[in-house]
Design an enzyme around this catalytic site. Structure first.
Site, PDB file in Angstrom:
ATOM      1  N   GLY B 164     -21.297  20.920  -0.012  1.00  0.00           N
ATOM      2  CA  GLY B 164     -22.086  20.533  -0.944  1.00  0.00           C
ATOM      3  C   GLY B 164     -22.287  19.066  -1.122  1.00  0.00           C
ATOM      4  N   CYS B 165     -22.981  18.527  -1.633  1.00  0.00           N
ATOM      5  CA  CYS B 165     -23.317  17.069  -1.899  1.00  0.00           C
ATOM      6  C   CYS B 165     -22.155  16.706  -2.896  1.00  0.00           C
ATOM      7  CB  CYS B 165     -24.318  16.472  -2.345  1.00  0.00           C
ATOM      8  SG  CYS B 165     -25.310  17.503  -3.846  1.00  0.00           S
ATOM      9  N   TYR B 166     -21.923  17.474  -4.047  1.00  0.00           N
ATOM     10  CA  TYR B 166     -20.733  16.957  -4.914  1.00  0.00           C
ATOM     11  C   TYR B 166     -19.619  17.104  -4.230  1.00  0.00           C
ATOM     12  CZ  TYR B 166     -24.407  17.048  -8.938  1.00  0.00           C
ATOM     13  OH  TYR B 166     -25.440  16.676  -9.709  1.00  0.00           O
TER      14      TYR B 166
END
Lengths: 348, 348, 348, 348
Positions: B164-166
């Protein structure tokens, strides 16, 4: 008694002639213009001076197109003696250094002063020497103008140090819990704050160039922002404060991470906040819904939300318009309290 | 040996006929379009399929004006069997549920899969049941594609769960310090993350309406964002994670608050990071200068900065482009690693 | 006499009991919320109903967090008969079709109606059939509410068709010159207009997704926007109108290209504008300085600037806040005029 | 023969040692940085100098964090003699005055020059005297670098005056119709152009302060923008040009209003454009769909759309990224053409 103005005058029905005379020093900056906008429409005061260091004597309308048809006076050069003579209340929307010099002189002359700079916010002399070295002694009758939490001292003050924008949003959310003993000791308090660009003022810098800010986000002032000291003063403990610059013009959101004692629930926090802010027109409690900057932009509201999880972690979120509740709006709110007016006058 | 494709083909000089055949399922979403953009220009692969559930059979150019003159193929309806037959590598840029169903079938058919959804990111079955209930068992040969920190397992994998990006931004900054024993235990780790709107995908919602986002900032998913579980999996400990939506399109900044042991300095952190990321083309260490989203937008870079104060508090700041290093860029980087290509191919 | 309400009531000093009763149908859209904000603080009216087709009966505050502490009423489902009974003035902030049906019924029932939709703006039946096919006959006593230029008919009206945002900004700049014979015939009039996204309303569409608008600009509705017909009706001639969507939330700027007769100067235009708008509180003439959206955002002002070159070309620039002077602000201004109140009441 | 460089060197396979040597003067401004980004990855050239008037000798990476890991050279002070000696091609990304002085000297020394300033764009001496008074005579072998429409003269040139951003977008849409005789004489041509802020350069001014631009739109330079003269030179007739500043960083949209002869249709225009731009990789024709800035941002594309109505009015819409096709991208495209390389080299 030190009262230099007669608040009753404003409500005596005798009309504009008896209105309280107010002046704005530093009227062309962002907060200065907001003050002109509010005060021009305030029913109990009369703007008698609006000064700017850059002013020759052009009309405000010409320099300030957004205020045409609203502020009809002149922007004049700053002249301290006439300021003291022509105004009962003076707002200082000046750089720290200029405010540090001017404020004591005005207080001495019997004028009430509301200072939007940081020069008089810190009570600890060592901290003040670090962050505001130009400030000499604090004047007698000085109050810290976080209105909802300091109303009695504001009401009695000769001068108000209007809080910084980050401290306003943060302390309104944090302090009620500290006062109620709901912050577990021993864990760090983290304040991750996000602000619009107007908080940096009108001064041109690479940091405020549109192309640097648009489409970007950046932390700044880590371990070295003077508002950190102001937040710690208000919280009474160490706080881990990092401000961030966001690609928006107005508004500020503070996300606060704390530990609460076992068993604390969202309802526990709700009851503390409701007790603290019962009847307060400018604080809106939104609980688990969490507040957004959009809802407070162009208003004097502070919206506060919170979430608690069973492990004892709590997140508080507080939002304000940095130019209003974080500066000029709260300044006028403080003036209203000082003058015995309804605190919302001119602000709704 | 499970290798279904011959990486040497790409560099054998035999030309396009022998290029590795790749397909994109979910080609019209934000990450799907980024994949088309990168893969259309990638010198070692040939795009053999680009599918969309909504596609009748209009050309990509008509539906995707930004990709005209770049992607010259057709957008076709998703047909799993032909996908398995026509491609050596398939990128899944699909909703979690669709990816959960499709991925095992493709792996079974001998195709290499790079999944940009969250469906296969969590190893703990209970957590997966909570956040991705549609996912059944994890396929054999699955790697977690945080490339810089998981390269060997990515190189050997039949399938990659793209992070995921986070988690990408956060773990690239946080994990080297954890591995080096530089995070003091007992203190909360706070991850305050700020993301652009494209992270929410193309789906229309009140949350992504321009008028809701412009001029605003909001926290969301407090104590309830599935990326929190992914970050905790990668960190190996509890993390206090709150994401925020910012008024920008692309980019993500993660501010991480930790406690470090007494005596730890900024140089201590620098040496850990430099050791970890020596020779890494996509990680740029900026130290006390602190990184900004603007510097990484439209790139596959992750920029990491840090500050330490004498009291043992440290702040780490990490930025990425959420659609590239946080999604499609890292996905292609993973493909390059799987195929034995230079990892920067097509990404500079 | 058709007056259904007694304007004197508002100034009789008899207090809230005698205040004019107003209702807002469509209270949760962008313009509806602006109406609630203004009318909640309007000293001469009392909000008796605020309806929404989606409302069960949640409080306004819960659905409308920005209006907490401002609008304290309930949002209720739309019920035409009770609307007619409980209100002296009804604002319609509804889609065209809903307004087309409801307005005649309310007028019939003796209620004054201010319609913010487009349904009743066009007088030509053929044009109306094209752009607003649901609208049947125009009610008796209908005025077109471009306040500054139509005040007498607004004052006498039973119903006001509140102008569109593009026509408001454009006609306030263009019509005085047409009336004064200062537009040279035979040359095209080009109106290139730029609007913020809120003009498109709250409806979700790809066009209003943040990621589509941010960092972009696009023309739309070329040769096919219904506001083009409304502008041509007001100008009395053909106009080349192209609207554009800008990456901002509120505000509208109209750039108007005309030919003026030989010898016409900027002073010629200034004297026409000054004559037309002498004493008008909401029109500000800025001449060659040219106006900017920022100066009118969140206000009911229309700022107008102009340039003329010796070859006879003139450029007029007009800016408004599309939600205020272009919708809800002008609607309340019209109400004030209809009720004989000072037109600025509640709007400064 | 005036060729100072041997284009074959770049493709001879002899490797980097024989690569064409290029330099960028003014490397730290917006267009200078874009040049560094493109040229650092360009397979046929070698960056031998990057200068800045402000440079002491800090590394580019330190001054230019976005270019870390991309541009690995040094930023050095500008030294004309060494520039002439160390480079075969020099890009000037300098203020007009500096370019006016430096360019002739470099051409004289046998270096090929691509000038991104306006100093050498106007052929008419009187106009040049008005807009670029520092420019003396035009050098021999000068071409106007609107690549698609001036390719033969660019290929032969010793120096290229790279077009302005507004003229690039406008003329690529307008000139094919003029050349084809499709613009009806006698009617005004109106060019209403909208640009992002980066077009104004890095210089700090009130106009580029984030708080002035965000949420606002403004016309500027009415009847007094030097790009107006450049557009008129390219169009061969008078043009009514008004630029506007938009709240976005990159990108430019030009809306062009013309009259076309009776019977002209959208298909008529399509066939002219298709003939003109057949095989052009950087011009994309979108017809009635109309182009949007978002589709060309961060690319060298120019997207052109058009609408015609039966009354003979036509609207052309053209979009570019002002920093790429409107500046640095087109500059490299021109270099490619001058050197006999594929014009897309380094630009896709």
């Amino acid at each position: 008694m030190h009262t230099a103005v007669h608040p009753t005058a404003a409500t005596s029905g005798a009309g504009a002639a008896k209105a309280i005379r107010v002046a704005v020093a530093g009227a062309t900056g962002f907060t200065g213009q907001e003050l002109l906008r509010i005060l021009s429409r305030h029913p109990s005061v009369r703007l008698t001076a609006a000064t700017s260091s850059g002013a020759a004597s052009s009309t405000g309308a010409r320099k300030l197109p957004a205020l045409a048809h609203i502020f009809k006076g002149q922007i004049t050069p700053l002249d301290p003696p006439s300021l003291a003579q022509d105004a009962d209340v003076v707002f200082l929307a000046l750089p720290d250094k200029a405010a540090a010099e001017l404020a004591p002189m005005l207080v001495e002359a019997g004028v009430r002063v509301i200072d939007l700079s940081g020069a008089f916010r810190l009570q600890d002399q060592a901290l003040r020497a670090r962050w505001y070295p130009e400030t000499r002694a604090l004047p007698q009758g000085l109050a810290y103008g976080l209105t909802e939490l300091e109303r009695p001292s504001v009401a009695d003050a000769r001068m108000v140090a209007n809080p910084g924008c980050y401290p306003t949003a943060t302390l309104l959310a944090l302090r009620p819990l500290i006062s109620a003993g709901l912050i577990a000791p021993g864990a760090d308090i983290v304040v991750d704050a996000k602000s619009g660009v107007s908080g940096a003022g009108k001064t041109l810098s690479e940091r405020t160039h549109f192309s640097e800010v648009h489409g970007s986000v950046a932390a700044y002032g880590v371990f070295g922002h003077r508002h950190g000291a102001e937040i710690e003063q208000g919280a009474g403990c160490q706080v881990n404060f990092v401000p961030h610059l966001m690609p928006l013009d107005r508004g500020l959101l503070s996300t606060i991470y704390v530990r609460v004692p076992p068993g604390t629930t969202e309802e526990s926090l709700a009851s503390v906040y409701e007790r603290t802010y019962a009847g307060e027109p400018f604080v809106r409690l939104v609980g688990a819904a969490l507040p957004e900057i959009k809802h407070v932009a162009h208003t004097n509201f502070c919206d506060i939300g919170w979430r608690v999880d069973p492990s004892g972690r709590a997140v508080l979120v507080s939002v304000i318009d940095n130019l209003l509740k974080g500066a000029s709006g709260q300044a006028v709110q403080n003036m209203n309290v000082m003058l015995g007016l309804d605190q919302t006058t001119g602000l709704l």
